[in-house]
Design a protein around this motif. Structure first.
Motif, mmCIF file in Angstrom:
data_model
loop_
_atom_site.group_PDB
_atom_site.id
_atom_site.type_symbol
_atom_site.label_atom_id
_atom_site.label_comp_id
_atom_site.label_asym_id
_atom_site.label_seq_id
_atom_site.Cartn_x
_atom_site.Cartn_y
_atom_site.Cartn_z
ATOM 1 N N SER A 57 0.821 -1.218 0.000
ATOM 2 C CA SER A 57 0.000 0.000 0.000
ATOM 3 C C SER A 57 0.855 1.269 0.000
ATOM 4 O O SER A 57 0.451 2.282 -0.565
ATOM 5 N N THR A 58 2.026 1.201 0.610
ATOM 6 C CA THR A 58 2.893 2.383 0.613
ATOM 7 C C THR A 58 3.390 2.676 -0.799
ATOM 8 O O THR A 58 3.368 3.825 -1.262
ATOM 9 N N GLU A 59 3.815 1.629 -1.492
ATOM 10 C CA GLU A 59 4.295 1.792 -2.863
ATOM 11 C C GLU A 59 3.175 2.341 -3.745
ATOM 12 O O GLU A 59 3.385 3.237 -4.570
ATOM 13 N N ALA A 60 1.958 1.807 -3.561
ATOM 14 C CA ALA A 60 0.820 2.268 -4.350
ATOM 15 C C ALA A 60 0.544 3.743 -4.052
ATOM 16 O O ALA A 60 0.284 4.534 -4.965
ATOM 17 N N ALA A 61 0.623 4.116 -2.758
ATOM 18 C CA ALA A 61 0.343 5.506 -2.381
ATOM 19 C C ALA A 61 1.338 6.456 -3.053
ATOM 20 O O ALA A 61 0.958 7.509 -3.570
ATOM 21 N N MET A 69 0.502 6.751 -6.733
ATOM 22 C CA MET A 69 -0.719 7.527 -6.967
ATOM 23 C C MET A 69 -0.487 9.017 -6.724
ATOM 24 O O MET A 69 -1.049 9.856 -7.411
ATOM 25 N N GLN A 70 0.375 9.304 -5.750
ATOM 26 C CA GLN A 70 0.660 10.714 -5.463
ATOM 27 C C GLN A 70 1.182 11.410 -6.729
ATOM 28 O O GLN A 70 0.786 12.532 -7.043
ATOM 29 N N GLN A 71 2.051 10.709 -7.469
ATOM 30 C CA GLN A 71 2.586 11.276 -8.704
ATOM 31 C C GLN A 71 1.499 11.402 -9.766
ATOM 32 O O GLN A 71 1.454 12.370 -10.518
ATOM 33 N N MET A 72 0.630 10.373 -9.850
ATOM 34 C CA MET A 72 -0.453 10.415 -10.841
ATOM 35 C C MET A 72 -1.383 11.596 -10.551
ATOM 36 O O MET A 72 -1.822 12.305 -11.453
ATOM 37 N N TRP A 73 -1.667 11.785 -9.273
ATOM 38 C CA TRP A 73 -2.548 12.893 -8.880
ATOM 39 C C TRP A 73 -1.880 14.230 -9.176
ATOM 40 O O TRP A 73 -2.510 15.161 -9.664
ATOM 41 N N LEU A 127 1.034 12.693 1.462
ATOM 42 C CA LEU A 127 0.979 11.358 2.057
ATOM 43 C C LEU A 127 1.375 11.429 3.522
ATOM 44 O O LEU A 127 2.397 12.017 3.856
ATOM 45 N N GLU A 128 0.554 10.862 4.371
ATOM 46 C CA GLU A 128 0.887 10.826 5.799
ATOM 47 C C GLU A 128 0.816 9.402 6.323
ATOM 48 O O GLU A 128 -0.237 8.950 6.752
ATOM 49 N N PRO A 129 1.936 8.671 6.256
ATOM 50 C CA PRO A 129 1.925 7.312 6.812
ATOM 51 C C PRO A 129 1.863 7.382 8.336
ATOM 52 O O PRO A 129 2.545 8.213 8.940
ATOM 53 N N PRO A 144 -6.896 4.299 3.019
ATOM 54 C CA PRO A 144 -7.028 3.039 2.298
ATOM 55 C C PRO A 144 -8.022 2.128 3.009
ATOM 56 O O PRO A 144 -8.351 2.348 4.175
ATOM 57 N N TRP A 145 -8.476 1.120 2.323
ATOM 58 C CA TRP A 145 -9.419 0.170 2.906
ATOM 59 C C TRP A 145 -9.354 -1.093 2.056
ATOM 60 O O TRP A 145 -8.816 -1.082 0.955
ATOM 61 N N SER A 146 -9.910 -2.171 2.590
ATOM 62 C CA SER A 146 -10.114 -3.321 1.712
ATOM 63 C C SER A 146 -11.496 -3.869 1.984
ATOM 64 O O SER A 146 -11.971 -3.834 3.114
ATOM 65 N N ASN A 147 -12.167 -4.315 0.935
ATOM 66 C CA ASN A 147 -13.491 -4.924 1.064
ATOM 67 C C ASN A 147 -13.389 -6.386 0.669
ATOM 68 O O ASN A 147 -12.977 -6.705 -0.446
ATOM 69 N N THR A 148 -13.751 -7.268 1.599
ATOM 70 C CA THR A 148 -13.776 -8.692 1.266
ATOM 71 C C THR A 148 -15.178 -9.051 0.801
ATOM 72 O O THR A 148 -16.157 -8.651 1.420
ATOM 73 N N HIS A 149 -15.230 -9.779 -0.302
ATOM 74 C CA HIS A 149 -16.530 -10.181 -0.853
ATOM 75 C C HIS A 149 -16.875 -11.524 -0.228
ATOM 76 O O HIS A 149 -16.494 -12.570 -0.740
#
Lengths: 521, 310
Positions: free
Chosen positions: A370-374, A377-381, A390-392, A410-415
């Motif tokens: 999730s840190t790598e993704a954040a 995404m920060q660059q994409m934004w 970003l505030e870890p 962040p969050w995760s949804n389990t189906h």
């Protein structure tokens, strides 16, 4: 004195010669699985996280089974007989199930309708002040269970429930042995559970390992391994090293970047599964994110294809809308999450966004990568003009701190069932934490009435077409309002010896039943 | 008598401070229901567990009832597995004691002789060699050395088990990882302390008396050089526990350190408190022992104490 020494020597000699003979009778191998962590309880409904269900799934059975491998994927949702050999609808609230006869529990006693009644009735997992609270959300639609005869039960729901069969095949509806539960008590049962599954408790050394032994009378056939030991090995490199050196047969939770290492060994392989779980972002509708166009821009500027390629070797996918292909009413033609930076810029201009700081708070080391993704995404934004900081932080309390500022988390949804009732409704509906934020009411999503009305229809309607129409409508509103967005479903990797034939499932269960575990010499 | 009383009161105060500090830090830094329950759980379930674990009472009330229970010898129940926190911790003590004891033995058995040799052959190639190796030893982080050992001895050579604690073979790598960095430190302390002592006038006196070199080192230099080393030893025991946390995680050694990290991560208060109290007691004991050893090694301290008592 001499006599007693001779006697002791004789006893020892007999024991020494007899023990190998007994052991030789059973040539099945002992399987050792290195896991990142061990659960605190094996009471099937007390702990239902990945750490627990990967063990308990092989200790208990459900009346109806979800056949994850029906189409070979590990995420299929076909229902097949489990402890019940057949079932029929009596009315839209009642399901009658015929139990398989001659099924034995780990302690040798026979499965009867009494066990089912005890397992699912109010008191254990739901109702007023139940023994265990964690499963109530799965069980609270059940009104009661009626025993019809020794091998027949009726499950009655409070409201008409088209998903009753799916529920019975899912979380929480695992049958426990009535008498041993009552005589041991809940806490002792949680350490020494008695189910009908292919493996039973053998030894539990806290913090070290849990060893299960084969339940030889298992109704689906004799299990492939004599024992299965789940060894706690928190460090990834130690799980891999132990696999290479031959200490373990299977290692779980292998990060994607370690796959080439595993595959470089001749005797090892990996099995991978894209989980029935989606990594998400929650957009709190406050500050600069109060305007839904800013939220839409945040979602439209994420290049999900690139994230998957860079972080997951492109081995996973992003669902089209809040659903999965395995859903009974999957809307196949539902549009994908759009990546459109130009549109994002236009939306931001329209909304008059002027570079106000947006805070993304996330707990470190909670979600894999999730840190790598954040950071990506920060660059994409940034490239569309969104100023995201970003505030870890160390834990969830800090993310939700009402005195702090947070706009994205962040969050995760389990189906948990192949239906919106397994995820979309409980996670985003009117009773969800998203719409009822306890830490800070301002951060609660004030969902349009039409959204909650459509969700009500998904819950109460018994006609599948009506349900699907309402589902599409609710999804449309959710996509438009953008109180959050989906990133991708994570990939879970298991590394193992090549002589093991075993397939993982989308729900973290490790199914060690004889039809899914074969070990060659 | 008075001395013992003061020591006891001071120890009790230290314990109370530790207990209170840990309680408030853990309680204020995170909600255990977030750590222990799945991330997509509903509020009703969260509330069920908050009330079950007594987290819904006012903070001071929680603190009061915790202290009262503690005074009755009740450390509480682990949130995570409903087991008695004290039993949970106590079961792990032998493993950590074994790991730390072995590591300490390695550290002393390697570090002190190497330090002495380096001091006796000061500025020779032997001295420089020992010091170079020791810089390497203590500047290498535990987790790095641990993983390096796993790579070499488990992955490549396949001679040692990478994790667990079943046999003596399992002890070798974790104890070596922890021991080597302390051996390096002890070598440095011993060396500098020895060099200091060797230049003292009484060493010159001993030499002029005609005492043999071995006798001079063993009887005159070593006891004096040992004083600072022993002082440091007391501190190092506490520091070593910190190292054990890392080493136990890397090698899946089921000791206190690993239990502590997982308990802190899940805010399992009862378990964390129990470990902290044990650690505080260990530290107090280690320091008292250091005081005693110090007195035994240095007669001036004993004389001073007696003079003070009179």
């Amino acid at each position: 004195m001499l006599r007693s020494i001779i006697k002791a020597v004789a006893v020892a000699a007999v024991a020494l010669t007899a023990a190998p003979v007994l052991a030789q009778d059973d040539t099945r191998p002992d399987l050792v699985v290195a896991v990142n962590n061990l659960p605190g309880s094996l009471e099937g409904i007390e702990e239902m996280g990945n750490v627990a269900v990967r063990i308990t799934y092989s200790m208990f059975d459900s009346l109806i089974r979800r056949d994850f491998l029906a189409d070979g994927t590990g995420t299929a949702s076909k229902l097949v007989p489990g402890l019940a050999e057949s079932w029929k609808r009596i009315d839209d609230r009642t399901l009658e199930l015929k139990l398989r006869e001659g099924v034995t529990f780990h302690d040798g006693s026979e499965l009867t309708s009494d066990d089912v009644v005890f397992s699912f009735n109010a008191g254990r997992g739901h109702g007023y002040d139940p023994l265990i609270g964690a499963a109530a959300r799965f069980m609270l639609t059940v009104s009661h269970i009626e025993p019809v005869d020794r091998y027949t039960v009726r499950v009655v729901s409070k409201e008409p429930d088209v998903l009753l069969e799916q529920r019975l095949a899912g979380y929480a509806f695992w049958v426990v042995e009535n008498k041993s539960y009552l005589t041991q008590g809940k806490d002792a049962f949680a350490r020494n559970p008695v189910g009908t599954g292919p493996y039973k408790m053998d030894e539990w050394v806290e913090g070290e390992y849990i060893r299960l032994a084969s339940h030889d009378d298992y109704f689906m056939g004799k299990p492939a391994a004599k024992t299965v030991t789940f060894v706690q090995v928190p460090e990834v490199s130690a799980r891999i090293a132990g696999l290479v050196s031959g200490e373990y047969d299977i290692s779980v939770n292998i990060p994607p970047d370690q796959i080439p290492t595993i595959e470089s060994y001749d005797d090892l392989k990996v099995e991978q599964i894209v989980l029935d779980n989606t990594h998400m972002l929650v957009f709190f509708t406050t500050g600069p994110l109060e305007d839904k166009r800013v939220r839409q821009a945040l979602s439209a500027s994420i290049d999900r294809d690139l994230l998957r390629q860079a972080l997951w070797a492109d081995k996973n996918y992003t669902p089209n809308g809040h659903q999965l292909p395995a859903y009974t009413m999957w809307i196949e033609d539902y549009p994908e999450f759009e990546y459109n930076p130009e549109k994002a810029k236009a939306l931001l201009a329209e909304a008059g966004y002027d570079g106000e700081e947006i805070v993304y708070k996330f707990p470190l080391n909670y979600y894999l990568l999730s840190t790598e993704a954040a950071q990506a995404m920060q660059q994409m934004w940034k490239s569309v003009g969104l100023n995201v900081k970003l505030e870890p932080v160390e834990n969830w309390g800090q993310v939700e701190d009402p005195n702090g500022t947070v706009h994205i988390r962040p969050w995760s949804n389990t189906h948990r069932m192949p239906d919106p009732l397994g995820s979309f409704v409980p996670q985003w509906g009117k009773a969800s934490g998203i719409q009822n934020n306890k830490q800070d009411a301002d951060r609660a999503w004030d969902a349009p009435k039409a959204f909650n009305d459509a969700q009500d229809v998904i819950v109460t309607a018994t006609d599948w077409t009506v349900r699907q129409d309402a589902y599409r409508k609710a999804l449309d509103i959710w996509m438009d309002e953008t109180p959050g967005t989906m990133l991708y479903n994570p990939l879970e990797t298991y590394a193992m010896r090549k002589n093991i034939e075993w397939k993982p499932y989308g729900l973290y269960y490790m199914d060690l039943r004889p039809d899914n575990l074969k070990i060659a010499e | 008598m008075r001395w013992t009383l003061i020591k006891t009161i001071r120890a009790a105060l230290t314990l109370l401070l530790v207990v209170s500090f840990v309680f408030f830090v853990l309680r204020l830094s995170g909600d255990p229901t977030y750590m222990l329950l799945p991330d997509d759980i509903d509020e009703a379930t969260r509330d069920f567990y908050r009330s079950k674990w007594g987290l819904d009472a006012p903070l001071f009330e929680q603190y009061r009832s915790y202290l009262v229970a503690l005074l009755h010898g009740d450390f509480g129940i682990s949130f995570r597995n409903n087991l008695d926190a004290f039993d949970l911790v106590w079961d792990r003590v032998p493993k950590t004691a074994l790991l730390m004891g072995t590591s300490l033995l390695i550290a002393l058995a390697m570090g002190i002789p190497l330090g002495i040799i380096a001091a006796l052959y000061r500025d020779s190639w032997l001295d420089r060699g020992v010091m170079t190796v020791s810089v390497f030893g203590f500047s290498m982080p535990n987790f790095f050395l641990g993983i390096l050992l796993i790579l070499v001895f488990s992955l490549n050579l396949r001679v040692l088990p990478s994790s667990g604690s079943d046999t003596w073979w399992h002890l070798i790598m974790p104890a070596a990882t922890l021991g080597i960095s302390y051996a390096a430190q002890f070598a440095r302390y011993t060396r500098s302390s020895m060099i200091d002592v060797l230049s003292k006038p009484y060493m010159r006196t001993a030499r002029s008396k005609g005492a043999a070199p071995a006798r001079r080192v063993n009887l005159h230099a070593l006891p004096n050089a040992a004083i600072p080393v022993v002082t440091i030893l007391g501190f190092k025991v506490g520091e070593m526990l910190g190292g054990a946390v890392v080493v136990e995680t890397v090698f899946a050694w089921p000791g206190i350190g690993r239990l502590l990290t997982s308990a802190v991560a899940t805010r399992d208060l009862a378990v964390v408190q129990c470990i902290m109290i044990l650690l505080a007691i260990t530290m107090i004991a280690a320091n008292t022992l250091t005081d005693l050893l110090y007195g035994w090694l240095d007669p001036r301290v004993r004389v001073g104490a007696k003079a003070g008592a009179r």
